[in-house]
Design a protein around this motif. Structure first.
Motif, PDB file in Angstrom:
ATOM      1  N   ILE B  26       0.833  -1.200   0.000  1.00  0.00           N
ATOM      2  CA  ILE B  26       0.000   0.000   0.000  1.00  0.00           C
ATOM      3  C   ILE B  26       0.870   1.252   0.000  1.00  0.00           C
ATOM      4  O   ILE B  26       1.906   1.336   0.657  1.00  0.00           O
ATOM      5  CB  ILE B  26      -0.969  -0.016   1.192  1.00  0.00           C
ATOM      6  N   GLY B  27       0.484   2.218  -0.780  1.00  0.00           N
ATOM      7  CA  GLY B  27       1.166   3.514  -0.814  1.00  0.00           C
ATOM      8  C   GLY B  27       0.175   4.598  -0.416  1.00  0.00           C
ATOM      9  O   GLY B  27      -0.924   4.292   0.069  1.00  0.00           O
ATOM     10  N   VAL B  38      -8.158   5.361 -13.436  1.00  0.00           N
ATOM     11  CA  VAL B  38      -7.723   6.457 -12.576  1.00  0.00           C
ATOM     12  C   VAL B  38      -6.201   6.512 -12.437  1.00  0.00           C
ATOM     13  O   VAL B  38      -5.683   7.454 -11.887  1.00  0.00           O
ATOM     14  CB  VAL B  38      -8.355   6.382 -11.179  1.00  0.00           C
ATOM     15  N   ILE B  39      -5.520   5.455 -12.886  1.00  0.00           N
ATOM     16  CA  ILE B  39      -4.064   5.466 -12.713  1.00  0.00           C
ATOM     17  C   ILE B  39      -3.452   6.234 -13.868  1.00  0.00           C
ATOM     18  O   ILE B  39      -3.410   5.765 -14.996  1.00  0.00           O
ATOM     19  CB  ILE B  39      -3.506   4.020 -12.639  1.00  0.00           C
ATOM     20  N   SER B  43       4.050   6.579 -11.125  1.00  0.00           N
ATOM     21  CA  SER B  43       3.728   5.479 -10.212  1.00  0.00           C
ATOM     22  C   SER B  43       4.013   5.861  -8.762  1.00  0.00           C
ATOM     23  O   SER B  43       3.670   5.124  -7.845  1.00  0.00           O
ATOM     24  CB  SER B  43       4.556   4.240 -10.583  1.00  0.00           C
ATOM     25  N   LYS B  44       4.660   7.013  -8.559  1.00  0.00           N
ATOM     26  CA  LYS B  44       5.113   7.371  -7.209  1.00  0.00           C
ATOM     27  C   LYS B  44       4.013   7.359  -6.155  1.00  0.00           C
ATOM     28  O   LYS B  44       4.215   6.854  -5.063  1.00  0.00           O
ATOM     29  CB  LYS B  44       5.803   8.749  -7.234  1.00  0.00           C
ATOM     30  N   PRO B  45       2.794   7.918  -6.456  1.00  0.00           N
ATOM     31  CA  PRO B  45       1.768   7.905  -5.390  1.00  0.00           C
ATOM     32  C   PRO B  45       1.373   6.512  -4.930  1.00  0.00           C
ATOM     33  O   PRO B  45       0.762   6.348  -3.890  1.00  0.00           O
ATOM     34  CB  PRO B  45       0.577   8.612  -6.054  1.00  0.00           C
ATOM     35  N   SER B  71       9.717  -4.608  -6.554  1.00  0.00           N
ATOM     36  CA  SER B  71       9.818  -3.249  -7.055  1.00  0.00           C
ATOM     37  C   SER B  71       9.316  -2.345  -5.940  1.00  0.00           C
ATOM     38  O   SER B  71       8.833  -2.844  -4.913  1.00  0.00           O
ATOM     39  CB  SER B  71       8.972  -3.075  -8.317  1.00  0.00           C
ATOM     40  N   PRO B  72       9.405  -1.049  -6.115  1.00  0.00           N
ATOM     41  CA  PRO B  72       8.857  -0.152  -5.082  1.00  0.00           C
ATOM     42  C   PRO B  72       7.348  -0.315  -4.893  1.00  0.00           C
ATOM     43  O   PRO B  72       6.780   0.190  -3.935  1.00  0.00           O
ATOM     44  CB  PRO B  72       9.191   1.254  -5.601  1.00  0.00           C
ATOM     45  N   LEU B  73       6.713  -1.017  -5.826  1.00  0.00           N
ATOM     46  CA  LEU B  73       5.253  -1.138  -5.746  1.00  0.00           C
ATOM     47  C   LEU B  73       4.810  -2.435  -5.066  1.00  0.00           C
ATOM     48  O   LEU B  73       3.712  -2.505  -4.530  1.00  0.00           O
ATOM     49  CB  LEU B  73       4.660  -1.097  -7.160  1.00  0.00           C
TER      50      LEU B  73
END
Lengths: 93, 501
Positions: B26-27, B38-39, B43-45, B71-73
């Motif tokens: 979750i971010g 909506v994306i 990708s940062k948010p 990955s960061p996600l």
């Protein structure tokens, strides 16, 4: 497992004690289901081989397995049934 | 796109040992808002904090997940079904979804989903059980297709191919021959009658799906076998004979074969069948044993045990039907109270004669028992290629029946089209099961003896032909050892029960 599954019928003698026999069979990797005549055993052929000390795959069908000495007062016989055939093909001679 | 086949059905297949997936951390913003489109932008948010990703990684490592990439996600993972179920609190569900895989071609594609309370509707998406674990969503990998024509091996067709050999089709040919059509035309379909069949397997062929039959998830006897598969095609194909007369039954298949299709678990299969709750109303078995004939010995003790189980099932009120045999002399059809299904062939003209493929004899073990009790429709020696039946593509029967043999050419279908011509008394037993189901739908309290009486009293007498040469009995006027009472008549059987019981 799906390639070497076997079934066998165990018939009791009168006055038998079921639990020690069931426990022994289950310890040897066999599934045990009570049936009208006694017990229906099933499992892989190597479990049968270890339990009954015989090469079950070489036995013609039907095949009686040796009853272990401790259970001879309780078990009258243990038999692997004859083969069942799907009835779409004719009997082969 | 409209299609006669259902868009989706629950698969009998087992989940793979390892399911590929993706765990999103979750971010500040959630990827799974449910709002399409909506994306946008960066990708940062959606990237989780490092501390949160580390915590999720630790949790996944302890919970049976193998991390394949990160990955960061989030994390690409692989895990058994149970790990996803623990993480989500839901259940893994396997379904077959009708999918357009290449232009003009649809096929069923296996999809894996997480279902349960609080789980989203979207296929392949799950939400974590824990409110504190920083997991945004759980995504299960869906099949992706290369843009080349590699996927042209289709599912079997809904409709059978043609064949140059005269044959019957399911359901129409069987319904015609057994006089089930007048009942079907009145809306009498065997609705809700519980019929169980023990056999080599039951594959959900598109033929059954298009007919919208009620097929429960197949049970398996042998550990390690796939409930969704039938290596031989025997159970799959022969079960179509039930639905030909009684399309409304609740069908439970029990797969008693090993991975090679050998019926190694038939005894267990029968015991499981008779023990099901709610109790089955009909058990149909298209298999049996073979002894020397005339017999030189008595019954094997293990077969005495099976006889007791069969008798017990009948005493519980279950109609038990066994194939008479194809030249076989087996104990099963001889058990008193069993409806032994023999063979009659119906020619293109509608004329009837005894099938020389089917067994017929008087039981030397059970006084007064004659096999068969009554007949279904069965082909002739040498191959009884008589009924076009649905089978898994490339299964044993699909291949073998398509091949020529020295005494008869193949069935005219291809080895991988999912259709084959065969029959045997394997077909007769489920045909009788369908007729029994029609009677039981009208009168659920009929006893097995009453069902048998109705079939016997109203069967169409077969007066010519001989049964299998091993027994050599000739059909004559009245009951005989070649055809029993004759060919079952569904319409008259039902009328008899309504008038008599």
């Amino acid at each position: 497992m799906g390639h070497d599954f076997l079934e066998a019928v165990l018939k009791w003698k009168s006055g038998h004690k079921a639990e020690p026999v069931r426990a022994w069979l289950e310890q040897h990797g066999l599934s045990v289901v009570p049936i009208q005549a006694g017990l229906l055993l099933s499992g892989p052929s190597d479990s049968f081989a270890r339990a009954f000390h015989c090469d079950v795959s070489a036995l013609p069908r039907p095949a009686q397995l040796p009853v272990p000495p401790p259970f001879r007062d309780h078990v009258s016989l243990i038999e692997i049934p004859r083969i069942r055939f799907p009835m779409s093909r004719p009997k082969s001679y | 796109m409209t299609h006669v086949l259902p868009r989706e059905y629950e698969s009998d297949d087992l989940p793979p040992d390892q399911i590929q997936g993706y765990i999103s951390v979750i971010g500040p913003e959630t990827v799974f808002s449910g709002k399409a489109g909506v994306i946008r932008g960066s990708s940062k948010p959606y990237q989780g904090k490092k501390a949160d990703r580390d915590e999720v990684e630790r949790h996944l490592g302890k919970s049976g997940f193998t991390i394949l990439a990160e990955s960061p996600l989030g994390f690409s993972v692989s895990a058994p079904a149970g790990a996803y179920e623990d993480l989500s609190g839901g259940k893994i569900r396997i379904s077959e979804v009708l999918t357009r895989v290449v232009p003009g071609a649809h096929r069923y594609v296996t999809r894996i989903d997480i279902v349960g309370e609080n789980q989203p509707e979207a296929l392949g998406l799950g939400l974590p059980r824990s409110k504190t674990l920083k997991v945004d969503g759980i995504v299960l990998e869906k099949p992706r297709y290369p843009h080349v024509h590699q996927l042209l091996v289709a599912d079997p067709s809904v409709f059978p191919p043609s064949s140059p050999k005269f044959h019957l089709t399911v359901p129409d040919g069987i319904a015609t021959g057994l006089h089930s059509n007048p009942l079907l035309q009145q809306g009498l379909r065997g609705d809700g009658v519980r019929v169980v069949m023990v056999d080599t397997g039951f594959y959900k062929h598109p033929f059954f799906l298009a007919q919208h039959h009620h097929l429960k998830r197949t049970l398996t006897v042998v550990p390690g076998t796939n409930p969704g598969w039938d290596p031989v095609g025997h159970g799959t194909g022969e079960s179509a004979n039930i639905f030909a007369s009684a399309p409304g039954v609740e069908f439970q298949g029990i797969r008693a074969s090993d991975n090679s299709g050998n019926l190694v678990g038939s005894f267990n299969g029968f015991v499981i069948a008779k023990s099901l709750q709610p109790k089955p109303q009909v058990i149909s078995c298209s298999w049996g044993s073979d002894y020397p004939y005339p017999p030189t010995v008595g019954l094997d003790p293990s077969d005495e045990a099976l006889v007791l189980e069969i008798k017990h099932a009948i005493e519980q009120g279950i109609v038990v039907i066994f194939s008479a045999g194809n030249g076989h002399f087996g104990v099963e059809p001889q058990v008193p109270g069993v409806i032994a299904a023999g063979g009659t062939i119906m020619a293109a003209t509608g004329s009837l004669r005894a099938s020389n493929y089917a067994s017929g004899y008087e039981s030397p073990w059970f006084g007064g028992v004659k096999v068969p009790t009554v007949c279904g429709l069965v082909g002739l020696l040498p191959r009884a290629q008589y009924i076009m039946l649905p089978v898994p593509s490339g299964c044993d029967l699909d291949v073998s029946e398509s091949q020529d043999e020295p005494d008869e050419v193949g069935d005219g279908t291809t080895p991988k089209d999912g259709w084959a011509l065969f029959s045997g008394t394997s077909a007769a037993a489920p045909q009788l099961a369908g007729v029994a189901a029609l009677m039981l739908a009208a009168k659920p309290n009929l006893t097995p003896a009453q069902v048998a009486e109705a079939m016997v009293k109203t069967a169409t007498d077969v007066t010519s032909g001989t049964c299998h040469p091993r027994f050599g009995n000739t059909a004559t006027i009245g009951p005989d050892l070649a055809t029993g009472a004759g060919l079952v008549n569904a319409e008259d059987s039902l009328k008899y029960t309504q008038k008599t019981f």
